[in-house]
Design an enzyme around this catalytic site. Structure first.
Site, short mmCIF file in Angstrom:
data_model
loop_
_atom_site.label_atom_id
_atom_site.label_comp_id
_atom_site.label_asym_id
_atom_site.label_seq_id
_atom_site.Cartn_x
_atom_site.Cartn_y
_atom_site.Cartn_z
N CYS A 338 0.79 -1.23 0.00
CA CYS A 338 0.00 0.00 0.00
C CYS A 338 0.83 1.29 0.00
CB CYS A 338 -1.05 0.01 1.09
SG CYS A 338 -0.70 -0.95 2.54
N ARG A 367 7.40 -11.07 5.12
CA ARG A 367 7.09 -10.85 6.53
C ARG A 367 7.77 -11.94 7.35
NH1 ARG A 367 0.58 -9.74 5.80
NH2 ARG A 367 0.85 -7.98 4.41
N GLN A 385 0.77 -11.08 -2.98
CA GLN A 385 -0.63 -10.70 -2.81
C GLN A 385 -1.21 -10.29 -4.16
OE1 GLN A 385 0.07 -7.46 -0.02
NE2 GLN A 385 -0.89 -8.67 1.58
N ASP A 387 -2.91 -7.92 -4.93
CA ASP A 387 -3.27 -6.71 -4.21
C ASP A 387 -3.85 -5.65 -5.14
OD1 ASP A 387 -3.43 -5.28 -1.91
OD2 ASP A 387 -1.28 -4.99 -1.63
N HIS A 389 -5.37 -1.34 -4.65
CA HIS A 389 -5.82 -0.25 -3.79
C HIS A 389 -6.71 0.66 -4.60
CE1 HIS A 389 -2.28 -1.84 -1.71
NE2 HIS A 389 -3.04 -1.65 -0.66
N LYS A 473 -12.19 -4.81 8.22
CA LYS A 473 -12.15 -5.54 6.95
C LYS A 473 -13.25 -6.57 6.84
CE LYS A 473 -8.44 -8.35 8.91
NZ LYS A 473 -7.55 -9.42 8.52
N HIS A 519 -8.30 -1.43 0.48
CA HIS A 519 -7.28 -2.44 0.19
C HIS A 519 -8.05 -3.71 -0.13
CE1 HIS A 519 -4.17 -0.36 2.92
NE2 HIS A 519 -5.31 0.21 3.27
#
Length: 647
Positions: A338, A367, A385, A387, A389, A473, A519
């Site tokens: 992000c 991570r 991910q 991902d 945004h 979320k 997200h």
RNA sequence: GCCGUUGUAGCUCAGAGGUAGAGCACUUCCUUGGUAAGGAAGAGGUCAUGGGUUCAAUUCCCAUCAACGGCUCCA
């Protein structure tokens, strides 16, 4: 007399003080033998407890979860009784029934270590005690008496539990020589517990708090019949065969190497191809929803994550900053995409007319998960991910959120994921320091999610304390082969990062405004999604995803040339085909390729060569007759189109 | 990170204080076959790593690493 009404609306009269067992007995002798628990006016109770007023009741046998619950809860007490006999001085924590069986958290005392090999003796003792046919007796006592009782047993765990209870009556249950603090309900006695298996032993922190003592947790399961236990154990074995770690190895999809590092998956060619196809599938959907692909680097300046708040929250337990020859320069292996996407948003001034802006990236993040948490592909230290945004105006938020729900549901439907739960994860109001941002923003974000779900008619489970630190979320949860729950898709509303990154757009009023961020990751991570997909399909992937769609099997070496020709034709038509021209008999080749879960086996021999055809055999479904290569290509294309909902 | 278990050939697994075995896979040869295992021969292992005990350790002990079952955590 009191009036008892039953689920079928019928009503019967019984004397006041009648028990569930009496009622069952009045209906049928067999029922009385099988009844395990009773719901009286929506309250689950012992079948031996007297009913004193008019009531609606439901009797629970083994087939009801309520019946199993009482059975396993009683089994936990039985195990505790056995443990008490075998380990004098053992202290008891909590021992509930769970979805499949029960457990008890116990403290065997300092220096006493229980091992897996000790479990057989406990099982034997349990069965021995069960055969004594002791009854479970409920006792209502005062809190003071309860405290006094457990004081004599010197059981600090029970004392702590009782102290946390409200003043008033406390219930104990007693069977044989074991008395436990317990709300119930229980079986009338231990007798129905005929088969017991203690499955595993593990450490578990007292009251789930890692700062407190670790107790010994013993998991078990029990049944009213030995045969049911045997069947359950077979089922467990079957489930283990679906384990993605096992199938991933068998089908050569992915591997790990301790030389590369723990939790860092290596995608093998077939797994990479499958994953690539999933990514293409999502990219196509995202194009339809006006997303734009972006690409960002794997590292970013530490300051970027200080700004976002990730560094303060996770920095010290993460991969440590990368230093450069330049003095004081530090980069972080990116744990999130992000902040990078926020910087892309800031590339130029934005107008309200530009919004929403949707940036998507298959972004690989790192991570440092705790070593004990790593688990196949579902929990890793480096993962990608899917991902995106979405930067939008507050008035666009709900619509955008709903569109993301549509994407997730479409993906789950196309991939045949029917058994998922949708969870609204909110912040824990009692633990505010876990979160960043203003009260006002949190209320706006949480209500946006709740309203969007309502308008979409989603049946959600609300979990407080499960929100991300920057926002609430909506999570899509799926179970793996062994019933463990994993979060796949996630959609998050975030008012906080736009503030921290000072994101702006110019409104129609020519004033600066702050956008809202969503997200979202429909798959969650490619690794975890593929893992769950493997377990759901047992490696029999849908035709459009599977690494190899068909294999050409020449009957003997004489037909290898023809087989090669067929292969070329298929590959030219974009069918993923391979050839098995090993010097083996056809039965062997069929067996091996069925085990490799290849959807279509194409057998070619003299007959086929003469007619310019192939014999088609469908995985798990046998011989489908012969056809031309062109018709087969047509068949495959049709099937893929159907699976993707394109027809 | 914590508790427990495990680590022997590419895979699945036997084995034992005297330095290793099976099946499958692999290689070669025979066989050229019709819808879930044809036959033979061969090759392949510092028994996870590092210490210790012992005349001798892959086997016993300790540590480390990794995997597995949980707990805690999960941006």
């Amino acid at each position: 007399m009191i009036k008892i009404s039953f689920p079928d609306q019928s009503v019967r009269e019984y004397p006041e003080g009648v028990s569930g067992l009496d009622i069952a007995q009045s209906l049928s002798h067999q029922l009385a033998k099988e009844v395990l628990a009773i719901t009286v006016n929506n309250q689950l109770m012992d079948v031996t407890r007297p009913i004193t007023t008019d009531a609606s009741v439901k009797l629970h046998k083994w087939d009801d979860v309520e019946g199993k619950y009482a059975f396993w809860h009683s089994s936990a007490h039985l195990m505790a009784e056995a443990l008490q006999a075998l380990y004098p001085g053992m202290k008891f924590g909590i021992g509930p029934a769970i979805e499949n069986g029960f457990y008890y958290d116990v403290d065997p005392g300092d220096g006493v270590v229980m091992k897996e090999t000790d479990l057989a003796a406990v099982e034997a003792k349990m069965l021995e005690l069960a055969r004594q046919k002791n009854s479970f007796t409920r006792k209502d006592i005062s809190k003071a008496d309860a405290l006094a009782y457990f004081q004599t047993k010197n059981d600090g765990y029970k004392l702590e539990l009782i102290n946390d209870l409200e003043d008033g009556t406390i219930t104990l249950y007693e069977q044989g020589s074991f008395t436990d603090l317990c709300r119930g309900p229980h079986l009338p006695g231990t007798e129905p517990i005929k088969a017991v298996k203690l499955l595993s032993i593990a450490g578990a922190y007292w009251r789930g708090d890692e700062k407190r003592k670790q107790l010994t947790r013993i998991y078990g399961i029990s049944f009213p019949k030995q045969k049911m236990l045997d069947e359950y154990l077979v089922l467990l074995e079957e489930a283990k065969k679906r384990d993605h770690r096992k199938i991933g190895k068998e089908l050569e999809l992915f591997t790990f190497s301790s030389s590369v590092g723990q939790g860092l998956p290596l995608w093998l060619p077939k797994g990479a191809a499958l994953r690539g196809r999933l990514e293409d599938f999502l990219k196509k959907i995202q194009r339809q929803y006006d997303y734009e692909q972006v690409i960002t680097p794997h590292i970013g300046q530490k300051e970027l994550y200080v700004t976002s708040g990730h560094y303060a929250k996770y920095g010290k337990d993460s991969f440590q900053p990368i230093n450069t020859p330049a003095e004081g320069e530090e980069f972080l292996l990116k744990p999130m995409n992000c902040p990078h996407h926020c910087e892309i948003y800031k590339f130029k001034p934005r107008s309200y007319k530009d919004l929403p802006i949707r940036y998507a990236e298959f972004g690989t993040v790192y991570r440092y998960e705790q070593s004990g948490e790593l688990h196949g592909l579902t929990r890793v230290r480096g993962f990608t991910q899917d991902d995106a945004h979405i930067f939008c105006r507050p008035d666009q938020l709900k619509d955008e959120f709903k569109k993301v729900i549509d994407i997730v549901l479409y993906i789950f439907k196309t991939l045949d994921f029917a058994n998922f739960t949708t969870q609204v994860s909110l912040r824990d109001p009692l633990n505010q320091e876990k979160y960043i941002g203003s009260e006002e923003n949190w209320i706006k974000a949480e209500s946006a999610i709740i309203e969007a779900c309502e308008e979409k008619g989603l049946e959600t489970i609300v979990e407080t304390g499960e929100a991300a630190f920057y926002g609430p979320k909506l999570d899509f949860m799926v179970k793996d082969a062994l019933g463990r729950k994993w979060q796949l898709g996630t959609i998050q509303v975030d008012y906080n990062l736009p503030e921290r990154f000072e994101l702006e757009y110019v409104g129609a009023d020519n004033q600066k405004h702050r956008p809202v961020m969503i997200h979202r990751a429909p798959f969650g991570s490619m690794e975890r999604f593929v893992a769950v997909l493997i377990e759901h399909t047992a490696g029999k992937f849908p035709l459009w995803l599977t690494p190899e769609q068909c294999v050409v099997l020449p009957i003997s070496e004489k037909f290898n040339d023809y087989a090669e020709k067929v292969l070329k034709l298929l590959n030219n038509s974009d069918i993923r085909a391979v050839i098995d021209d090993r010097n083996e008999k056809i039965g062997k080749k069929i067996r091996d390729n069925e085990l490799k879960r290849i959807p279509y086996l194409l057998i070619v021999g003299e007959k086929e060569m003469e007619n310019g055809e192939i014999s088609v055999r469908k995985q798990g479904d046998g011989d489908k007759g012969s056809m031309t290569v062109n018709s087969f290509v047509e068949l495959i294309n049709q099937e893929v189109a159907t699976l993707l909902g394109e027809v």
